[in-house]
Scaffold this active site. Structure first.
Site: not given
Ligand code: BG6
Ligand code: MG
Length: 223
Positions: A12, A14, A49
């Site tokens: 991922d 961020d 997310g």
């Protein structure tokens, strides 16, 4: 199923590669205040997310204002939040890569294992460029082509597919609860970063603890 090898590691962005999760929070906080809604960091965990429009919906529900705006007004608000966010991105430099990440990327690459990115952010390319990390990833799933946000596995499956990797032999790394759920739903091994996560196969409190040797050890000892 015994896991005998690793084909890919999918990150991922961020909150894992860099602390832009905090910039997203500040930008949403600013936008929310403009319509009289207060959000805090605990509420923000639910936005991690999640796509831009889905985040806005959750904020409006939180402020009980979910029926107060037209779609056009909501799109305008989401655009405004993005402008706030892009202002923060101007401050982003390669020094903002979180502790331990460069070492982790190098260790994975040294073993010839593919590295992917699974971010639902439409600003992912801008962030990677600011961090000078564009060449670190063998494949980045394109958020613009993803129809379902995390916790749906679509973006992790797209990243594995782009890397030619079998999700059952791949590892995903996430800081969001929705992200951990997306990794698990894709059949990958889930590594969580943070305090509030449930369901990860292996969890650390901060990226500085993301050692490649320990991740491999955990991966190979789980069935
Ligand atoms: C995710 C973030 O990576 O991207 C979310 O965790 C964010 O907080 C989402 O809302 C969408 O980002 P963007 O940049 O397209 O608004
Ligand atoms: Mg994240």
């Amino acid at each position: 199923m015994e896991k005998k090898h690793i084909e890919a590691v999918v990150f991922d962005l961020d909150g894992v590669i860099t602390d832009t999760a905090h910039y997203h929070f500040l930008a949403w906080k600013q936008l929310a205040e403009e319509v009289g809604i207060t959000i805090d960091e605990v509420f923000n965990e639910r936005l991690k997310g999640i796509s831009r429009m889905d985040s806005l919906e959750l904020i409006l529900i939180e402020g009980n204002r979910q029926n107060d705006f037209t779609l056009a007004e909501k799109e305008e608000m989401a655009t405004k939040k993005n402008l706030h966010y892009c202002e923060f991105l101007k401050e982003l430099t390669p020094e903002a890569v979180l502790p331990g990440i460069l070492e982790l990327l190098a260790a994975i690459k040294a073993e010839g294992i593919s590295i992917g990115l699974a971010s639902v952010s439409k600003n992912a390319a801008t962030v990677l460029k600011a961090l000078q990390l564009e060449s670190a990833f063998d494949y980045c799933a394109d958020a613009a082509k993803i129809s379902k946000s995390k916790p749906d596995p679509e973006i992790f499956l797209t990243a594995c597919n782009g890397l030619g990797a079998n999700p059952a032999y791949s590892i995903g790394i996430e800081d969001a609860q929705a992200g951990i759920e997306a990794i698990k739903a894709s059949g990958m091994f889930a590594v969580g970063v943070g305090n509030y996560l449930e369901g990860a196969d292996y969890k650390v409190e901060a990226t500085s603890q993301l050692g490649w040797e320990i991740i491999k050890e955990q991966y190979f000892t789980r069935l």
